[in-house]
Write a protein that holds these residues in place. Sequence first.
Motif, PDB file in Angstrom:
ATOM      1  N   GLY A 151      -0.578   4.864   5.468  1.00 36.77           N
ATOM      2  CA  GLY A 151      -0.229   5.913   4.526  1.00 36.77           C
ATOM      3  C   GLY A 151       1.083   6.600   4.835  1.00 36.77           C
ATOM      4  N   PRO A 152       1.508   7.504   3.949  1.00 36.06           N
ATOM      5  CA  PRO A 152       2.806   8.176   4.102  1.00 36.06           C
ATOM      6  C   PRO A 152       2.894   9.087   5.324  1.00 36.06           C
ATOM      7  CG  PRO A 152       1.547   9.132   2.290  1.00 36.06           C
ATOM      8  CD  PRO A 152       0.824   7.897   2.704  1.00 36.06           C
ATOM      9  N   PHE A 153       1.751   9.595   5.805  1.00 33.28           N
ATOM     10  CA  PHE A 153       1.796  10.460   6.996  1.00 33.28           C
ATOM     11  C   PHE A 153       2.342   9.690   8.201  1.00 33.28           C
ATOM     12  CE2 PHE A 153      -0.553  12.640  10.585  1.00 33.28           C
ATOM     13  CZ  PHE A 153       0.293  13.729  10.617  1.00 33.28           C
ATOM     14  N   ALA A 154       1.903   8.439   8.349  1.00 35.17           N
ATOM     15  CA  ALA A 154       2.424   7.605   9.429  1.00 35.17           C
ATOM     16  C   ALA A 154       3.914   7.350   9.241  1.00 35.17           C
ATOM     17  CB  ALA A 154       1.658   6.279   9.485  1.00 35.17           C
ATOM     18  N   GLY A 155       4.354   7.160   7.994  1.00 35.20           N
ATOM     19  CA  GLY A 155       5.770   6.957   7.729  1.00 35.20           C
ATOM     20  C   GLY A 155       6.607   8.167   8.078  1.00 35.20           C
TER      21      GLY A 155
END
Length: 282
Positions: A151-155
Amino acid sequence: MAISATERSDILQRHAAAIRGSTRTRFFTIATVVFILGLFLYGLTTLETTLWRVLAGFGNLGSFVVLMLPPDPGSWAKALIFVQALFETIAIAFLGTVLAAILALPLGFIAARNVVANRIVHFLARRSLDTIRGVDALIWALIWINVVGLGPFAGMLAIMTADFGAFGKLYSEAIEAADRKAVEGVASVGGGKSHEIRFGLLPQVLPVIASQVLYFIESNTRSSTIIGIVGAGGIGLYLAETIRTLEWQQTSFLILLILVAVSAIDFLSSKLRFAIIGKRAV
């Protein structure tokens, strides 16, 4: 006034070391040139680079361009999904860059020689920044995906971590290049170390820092598309999927969206950069 041949010869003899350089300097210069040429030739040999392969590659590229035209998302529903993914990519780049810029500021001062004179602290700070900066954002994305999930949090965490090391190094170099006269002026009127940093160093380096942050936001918008390919959110996931399924018109539509976004961000950042440094953006 022209000098005679005798005077010129005398000058060359008296200053031969300065004109010709030392033997050690010449040796290192020659060795560096030989190493670079050797590395270049080794690269050509190892990568099997030939003129025919380059020409054939241009032909294949032309075929792909034809397949990509005209850009087409496929449907309005897909177009909205792609635009939403693009804004998610921009959010990843913006949040990751801003958080990295804020967190790296204290370490940038610690890593600057003119702020912290202790060699051990300075060495540890610099090597820590080198270690973090030495790992690419794509690798950080793979690490954070295993830590916090897809997901975007990891990005966002990947962009933040990769930029943390880069910002720390750039900050420390900007601080070291600052004029010492302002710092000495603050110290001469009884200011402490914190006052020297606040009123002597910060006003000088803040425009440089702001310019660097704006550039990284623009650059990370492109980087965020790459980390999305490995599952770290954003438009990169859809870009990889359309390439895998040979949907070339959708691929060109996604590339066009990315180009428009990067151009818009570049335009806005240039206006902000000139506003910060006090010059008119033309």
